[in-house]
Design a protein around this motif. Structure first.
Motif, PDB file in Angstrom:
ATOM      1  N   ALA A   1       0.811  -1.217   0.000  1.00 41.22           N
ATOM      2  CA  ALA A   1       0.000   0.000   0.000  1.00 41.22           C
ATOM      3  C   ALA A   1       0.842   1.263   0.000  1.00 41.22           C
ATOM      4  CB  ALA A   1      -0.931   0.004   1.210  1.00 41.22           C
ATOM      5  N   SER A   2       2.142   1.135   0.268  1.00 36.00           N
ATOM      6  CA  SER A   2       2.993   2.317   0.406  1.00 36.00           C
ATOM      7  C   SER A   2       3.699   2.706  -0.890  1.00 36.00           C
ATOM      8  CB  SER A   2       4.043   2.074   1.495  1.00 36.00           C
ATOM      9  OG  SER A   2       4.975   1.080   1.088  1.00 36.00           O
ATOM     10  N   TYR A   3       3.533   1.933  -1.952  1.00 35.76           N
ATOM     11  CA  TYR A   3       4.213   2.269  -3.201  1.00 35.76           C
ATOM     12  C   TYR A   3       3.360   1.882  -4.403  1.00 35.76           C
ATOM     13  CZ  TYR A   3       5.603  -2.720  -3.001  1.00 35.76           C
ATOM     14  OH  TYR A   3       5.604  -4.088  -2.916  1.00 35.76           O
ATOM     15  N   ASP A   4       3.727   2.444  -5.563  1.00 35.52           N
ATOM     16  CA  ASP A   4       3.009   2.170  -6.810  1.00 35.52           C
ATOM     17  C   ASP A   4       3.671   1.083  -7.642  1.00 35.52           C
ATOM     18  OD1 ASP A   4       0.993   4.294  -6.514  1.00 35.52           O
ATOM     19  OD2 ASP A   4       2.712   5.631  -6.738  1.00 35.52           O
ATOM     20  N   VAL A   5       4.972   0.938  -7.499  1.00 30.51           N
ATOM     21  CA  VAL A   5       5.708  -0.089  -8.231  1.00 30.51           C
ATOM     22  C   VAL A   5       6.915  -0.505  -7.401  1.00 30.51           C
ATOM     23  CG1 VAL A   5       7.165   1.545  -9.518  1.00 30.51           C
ATOM     24  CG2 VAL A   5       6.704  -0.718 -10.479  1.00 30.51           C
ATOM     25  N   ALA A   6       7.257  -1.783  -7.506  1.00 30.60           N
ATOM     26  CA  ALA A   6       8.466  -2.285  -6.868  1.00 30.60           C
ATOM     27  C   ALA A   6       9.502  -2.584  -7.949  1.00 30.60           C
ATOM     28  CB  ALA A   6       8.171  -3.549  -6.067  1.00 30.60           C
TER      29      ALA A   6
END
Length: 329
Positions: free
Chosen positions: A250-255
């Motif tokens: 939930a804390s990022y858009d892409v890894a």
């Protein structure tokens, strides 16, 4: 019939001995009232197809069957038995799809699965896969592979190489280019004004301060510091084993991950059926189902078309986002 985008998506045939023909038909049955696409292939290979002579005709043809722009292949297709004689047709279908996207008569390219072995042995195909071939057709020096599903989007920095070669292949330039291309695509093609990018470390526990490896300190973090100074929202290198639980996602858009399995295992575990392969950094939109030809089940009407269906939807959405971004900038 209401259309969410006026220009159809160009769908390549893939290997006609694989599941491409049957998942194309299944995707059409789901999407016929939602969007328009056409497949470039041999009418012998695609049941319930309606021949068209130009991409624009696909919009109306969707009501009657799979719109098909004819391209003659050397041989009929026997499910599960790839024919090297059809390799040139498979390549030609990809080339035509890209040509339509580049000239603007197609809104995007979606590619059915290919067999690299068949293309290499049947036509001397010089590329490791779709991604590298599409980069050449698009005239770009480097493109980026993203796998995306509703639960997660991942980008591997190094892709189809043995694990023992990852450390040598992982350079500061490659990492920086991958992050820049990914961020630009998230802004232009995914409609994210300020993308949040999570970075996986290379080593267990992201090196644990250098005890388990120093690449995070000597290679990865200097690149990230440079990009943060430009205003990018990027994490420090994170332990890959704690990046993919729900609260973390939930804390990022892409890894952005350092190697193939580090990226693909979590997304395929979370959603094996609906993952979509996206090539970033091209002058056209390209998506693909996140699976292969599946020769072993071809022709048995048991292939899951969810990934192709989602790939076509993703192509539509990305094309709309890019058009809106370009109009505003």
């Amino acid at each position: 019939m209401t259309r969410s985008q006026p220009r159809p998506i160009a769908l390549s045939s893939g290997d006609p001995a694989g599941v491409g023909p049957e998942i194309t038909l299944a995707a059409w049955s789901v999407l016929r009232d939602e969007l328009s696409f056409f497949v470039i292939g041999d009418p012998r290979h695609f049941p319930r197809s309606v021949e068209i002579s130009a991409p624009a005709e696909a919009v109306d043809a969707m009501a009657h069957g799979v719109p098909l722009l004819p391209l003659e292949f050397a041989a009929p297709a026997i499910p599960g038995q790839p024919d090297h004689g059809n390799a040139a047709g498979v390549i030609g279908s990809i080339e035509q799809a890209v040509a339509f996207a580049k000239e603007g008569t197609a809104s995007a390219v979606c590619t059915n699965p290919i067999s690299k072995q068949v293309l290499i042995e049947g036509a001397g195909f010089p590329h490791p896969g779709h991604t590298e071939f599409l980069a050449e057709l698009g005239g770009v020096a480097r493109s980026v592979m993203m796998l995306t599903a509703p639960e997660l989007s991942v980008v591997p920095v190094t892709i189809h190489i043995p694990l023992e070669q990852v450390k040598q292949a992982l350079t500061a330039d490659l990492l920086e280019d991958t992050i820049r291309i990914t961020r630009a695509a998230l802004i232009r093609d995914f409609g994210l004004a300020a993308p949040r990018i999570a970075i996986a470390g290379l080593n267990p526990h992201a090196g644990e301060g250098g005890v388990m490896g120093r690449e995070e300190i000597t290679l990865i973090e200097p690149v990230l510091q440079k990009l943060r100074a430009e205003g990018m929202e990027i994490t420090a290198p994170l332990p890959a084993d704690t990046m993919f639980h729900p609260a973390a996602r939930a804390s990022y858009d892409v890894a952005v991950c350092m190697y193939h399995d580090q990226a693909l295992i979590p997304i395929k575990t979370l959603n094996f059926s609906a993952g979509v392969n996206v090539t970033l950094g091209l002058p056209f939109i390209r998506t693909s189902p996140d699976h292969g030809t599946a020769f072993g089940i071809a022709g048995q009407s048991i292939a899951d078309a969810t990934s192709l269906t989602e790939a076509l939807r993703r192509a539509r959405d990305m094309a709309q986002a890019r058009a809106l971004y370009d109009a505003e900038h």
